[in-house]
Design an enzyme around this catalytic site. Sequence first.
Site, PDB file in Angstrom:
ATOM      1  NE  ARG A 166      82.671  25.170 -69.822  1.00  0.00           N
ATOM      2  CZ  ARG A 166      82.401  24.056 -68.624  1.00  0.00           C
ATOM      3  NH1 ARG A 166      83.065  23.518 -68.194  1.00  0.00           N
ATOM      4  NH2 ARG A 166      80.964  24.409 -68.544  1.00  0.00           N
ATOM      5  CB  THR A 214      80.996  19.520 -61.001  1.00  0.00           C
ATOM      6  OG1 THR A 214      79.918  19.248 -62.174  1.00  0.00           O
ATOM      7  CG2 THR A 214      81.524  18.145 -60.573  1.00  0.00           C
ATOM      8  CG  ASP A 236      80.429  15.009 -63.879  1.00  0.00           C
ATOM      9  OD1 ASP A 236      80.959  15.423 -63.003  1.00  0.00           O
ATOM     10  OD2 ASP A 236      80.414  15.433 -65.138  1.00  0.00           O
TER      11      ASP A 236
HETATM   12  P1  ADP Z   1      85.062  20.375 -65.864  1.00  0.00           P
HETATM   13  O1  ADP Z   1      86.354  20.736 -65.000  1.00  0.00           O
HETATM   14  O2  ADP Z   1      84.158  21.083 -65.090  1.00  0.00           O
HETATM   15  O3  ADP Z   1      85.030  19.123 -66.083  1.00  0.00           O
HETATM   16  P2  ADP Z   1      86.057  21.161 -68.403  1.00  0.00           P
HETATM   17  O4  ADP Z   1      85.825  19.997 -69.011  1.00  0.00           O
HETATM   18  O5  ADP Z   1      85.643  22.431 -69.399  1.00  0.00           O
HETATM   19  O6  ADP Z   1      85.541  21.446 -67.001  1.00  0.00           O
HETATM   20  O7  ADP Z   1      87.751  21.411 -68.332  1.00  0.00           O
HETATM   21  C1  ADP Z   1      88.224  22.483 -67.294  1.00  0.00           C
HETATM   22  C2  ADP Z   1      89.549  23.027 -68.050  1.00  0.00           C
HETATM   23  O8  ADP Z   1      90.626  21.845 -67.863  1.00  0.00           O
HETATM   24  C3  ADP Z   1      89.579  23.020 -69.646  1.00  0.00           C
HETATM   25  O9  ADP Z   1      88.981  24.458 -70.089  1.00  0.00           O
HETATM   26  C4  ADP Z   1      90.936  22.728 -69.919  1.00  0.00           C
HETATM   27  O10 ADP Z   1      91.656  23.770 -69.515  1.00  0.00           O
HETATM   28  C5  ADP Z   1      91.254  21.816 -68.808  1.00  0.00           C
HETATM   29  N1  ADP Z   1      91.246  20.514 -69.360  1.00  0.00           N
HETATM   30  C6  ADP Z   1      90.284  19.924 -69.846  1.00  0.00           C
HETATM   31  N2  ADP Z   1      90.538  18.530 -70.657  1.00  0.00           N
HETATM   32  C7  ADP Z   1      91.843  18.700 -70.526  1.00  0.00           C
HETATM   33  C8  ADP Z   1      92.878  17.488 -70.836  1.00  0.00           C
HETATM   34  N3  ADP Z   1      92.511  16.743 -71.531  1.00  0.00           N
HETATM   35  N4  ADP Z   1      94.087  17.994 -70.650  1.00  0.00           N
HETATM   36  C9  ADP Z   1      94.554  19.123 -70.029  1.00  0.00           C
HETATM   37  N5  ADP Z   1      93.707  19.848 -69.605  1.00  0.00           N
HETATM   38  C10 ADP Z   1      92.490  19.654 -69.700  1.00  0.00           C
HETATM   39  O1  F6P Z   2      79.363  20.894 -65.682  1.00  0.00           O
HETATM   40  C1  F6P Z   2      78.476  21.858 -65.397  1.00  0.00           C
HETATM   41  C2  F6P Z   2      77.557  22.313 -66.393  1.00  0.00           C
HETATM   42  O2  F6P Z   2      76.772  23.101 -65.940  1.00  0.00           O
HETATM   43  C3  F6P Z   2      76.822  21.067 -67.201  1.00  0.00           C
HETATM   44  O3  F6P Z   2      75.564  20.673 -66.124  1.00  0.00           O
HETATM   45  C4  F6P Z   2      76.451  21.574 -68.300  1.00  0.00           C
HETATM   46  O4  F6P Z   2      76.019  20.593 -69.270  1.00  0.00           O
HETATM   47  C5  F6P Z   2      77.415  22.548 -68.862  1.00  0.00           C
HETATM   48  O5  F6P Z   2      78.163  22.795 -67.542  1.00  0.00           O
HETATM   49  C6  F6P Z   2      77.284  23.675 -69.232  1.00  0.00           C
HETATM   50  O6  F6P Z   2      78.405  24.623 -69.689  1.00  0.00           O
HETATM   51  P1  F6P Z   2      78.471  25.961 -70.006  1.00  0.00           P
HETATM   52  O7  F6P Z   2      78.498  26.720 -68.762  1.00  0.00           O
HETATM   53  O8  F6P Z   2      79.639  26.164 -70.824  1.00  0.00           O
HETATM   54  O9  F6P Z   2      77.252  26.325 -70.819  1.00  0.00           O
END
Ligand code: ADP
Ligand code: F6P
Length: 354
Positions: A75, A128, A132
Amino acid sequence: MKEFKKIGVLTSGGDAPGMNAAVRAVTRAALAHGVEVVAINRGYSGLIAKDVKELSVRDVSNILNRGGTVLFSDRCPEFKTEEGMQKAIASCRELNINGIIAIGGDGTFRGATDLTVRGIPCIGIPGTIDNDITSTENTIGFDTAMNTTLNMIDCLRDTCESHARCNVVEVMGRNAGDLAAYTALASGATAVVIAELPFDEEKLITKIRTSRALGKRNFIVVVSEGMGTEFAPALTERIEKETGVEARFARFAHVVRGGTPTLRDRMLATRMGEYAVERLLEGKSNIVICEKGGNLTYTDICFALIVDRMYKNTLKEGDLDAFTAEQVEEMKAICAKKKALITSLAASVDKLGL
Ligand code: ADP
Ligand code: F6P
């Protein structure tokens, strides 16, 4: 149309079983078209740090069946800043990466759209365990996480039956109750509690009391993590206190995010990976690959992100301004369909988990 000489592939956000199968498919599909592929390690962190490696056909051997992600994930808060974004764009220019396939969830897609508008065409593949991404019926990793969860619930049922106990189980899913609802129904749970739907606690207490009096010995209650960390432990205590049935609490957490991907996840990942490369090479970008009725299709990333917000009731003022009335109706229909499915699963749990 843009000529693609070298594309990047990355996995980002929470890892999911099947991501490796998607990386393999992306790599081999691109190489088959004469396009070079670089692995970008650790998601957007690796892009900023230029942590990349050119991939050959053999480099992606023996990963199809592996859980986690061989590209690692991260992240990366820096990527959300304009400075971080500019570093990522500079990396792409320096490394001659002129397209990216980003495998992850909605956060990953936000990043992909930011890169696309700054000149690096990106395509998102939904990976994922949470399922979602509202625009697709299935995300990579969801099926494996469901099966792992189901096996674990089955184990709990055995011991609950022996001891005449109730086990309250909290499963992941962030704010989405999909993992909870599907596994509750498939495991014959007594109840499922998800943030999307109202929950009648009194009704559950009465149900357990009545069923116990009629001879039922095992009770499984599946709670989605979207209810908050306090909810499931508190419900466990209340069940024991008010029904007289001994109750235990289990939080499955990250365990269900690992493990070897199921056939369905490998298929979905492989098909999506190949399909994504074909779309990129034909000039499409800023799209997310989706599965609808068993077929692959794609939707605009911005549309997909707003559908997610609509489904989660987190729309912000102005979110719908960029869309036509027809698109908004389409969004509403997608959300209504998903809500109806989740509602019917929860109703069936209630009716059949006796
Ligand atoms: P997921 O892709 O599973 O939803 P995250 O929400 O942690 O997981 O997002 C993954 C990565 O995508 C983040 O660590 C960041 O680098 C990038 N990211 C998330 N939100 C934004 C955003 N609003 N703008 C640009 N990059 C983003
Ligand atoms: O998005 C996948 C997920 O495993 C969710 O189900 C959970 O809320 C979150 O990621 C946990 O995040 P982390 O790996 O940062 O603890």
